[in-house]
Design a protein around this motif. Structure first.
Motif: not given
Length: 186
Positions: A78-107
């Motif tokens: 996820f390098h150089r990728q910026v994600f906005l995760v809608m809180e209502s998305a399925w398992n949003a908190k896990l997705i945020m952890k995944l993005i950060q683990a994969g080198g991306g940025q997210g909010g």
């Protein structure tokens, strides 16, 4: 953390995030081998890896694939990728952890009302403020909401797209991971 020991390779939060982070994902026999040798031994013989095996939505070659990517490129999927995760998305908190683990940025885009939706105006405002490249949306998003976000020229996908990207053998096709009512509108 550099290693994760698991008795069975399954699609769990720890395994998915460790794979995205390029960690060694090893069988417990690695520790036993180190104890017998009275030193650290090579991890590779104990790495969960089988290029031909996929079960329960987990490709057994995924841990090595992502570890090698980090070794070769010095960054994650996820390098150089910026994600906005809608809180209502399925398992949003896990997705945020995944993005950060994969080198991306997210909010995380918090819900503002009881319907668990985020106003499209809020999404488009945050996209322009953050330079987001992706929006992770709930599967229940309407086609009109999807089209509103699309005006920002960002990729809009559901949570499972990122999970399958890390865990599956074949790279997923983003069109198959759009919110249900939005499929075919890209």
């Amino acid at each position: 953390t550099t290693h994760l020991l698991v008795p069975k390779l399954r699609r769990t939060e720890k395994v998915i995030c460790a794979a995205a982070a390029g960690l060694w994902i090893l069988k417990p026999s690695y520790v036993q081998a180190c104890a017998r040798a009275n030193r650290w031994v090579s991890e590779e013989p104990f790495e969960w890896h089988c290029a031909r095996k996929e079960e329960e939505d987990m490709f057994f070659g995924a841990p090595r694939r992502w570890r090698k990517l980090w070794e070769d490129r010095k960054h994650g999927p996820f390098h150089r990728q910026v994600f906005l995760v809608m809180e209502s998305a399925w398992n949003a908190k896990l997705i945020m952890k995944l993005i950060q683990a994969g080198g991306g940025q997210g909010g995380l885009l918090p819900c503002r009302n009881t319907s668990r939706s985020v106003p499209i105006e809020e999404v488009t405002k945050r996209v322009s403020q953050t330079g987001a490249t992706h929006v992770v949306a709930p599967d229940e998003m309407t086609a009109a909401q999807y089209m509103g976000i699309q005006t920002c020229k960002v990729e809009v996908v559901c949570s499972r797209f990122l999970l399958d990207l890390i865990c599956k053998k074949q790279s997923p096709i983003a069109d198959n991971y759009r919110p249900k009512e939005a499929r075919g509108h890209s």
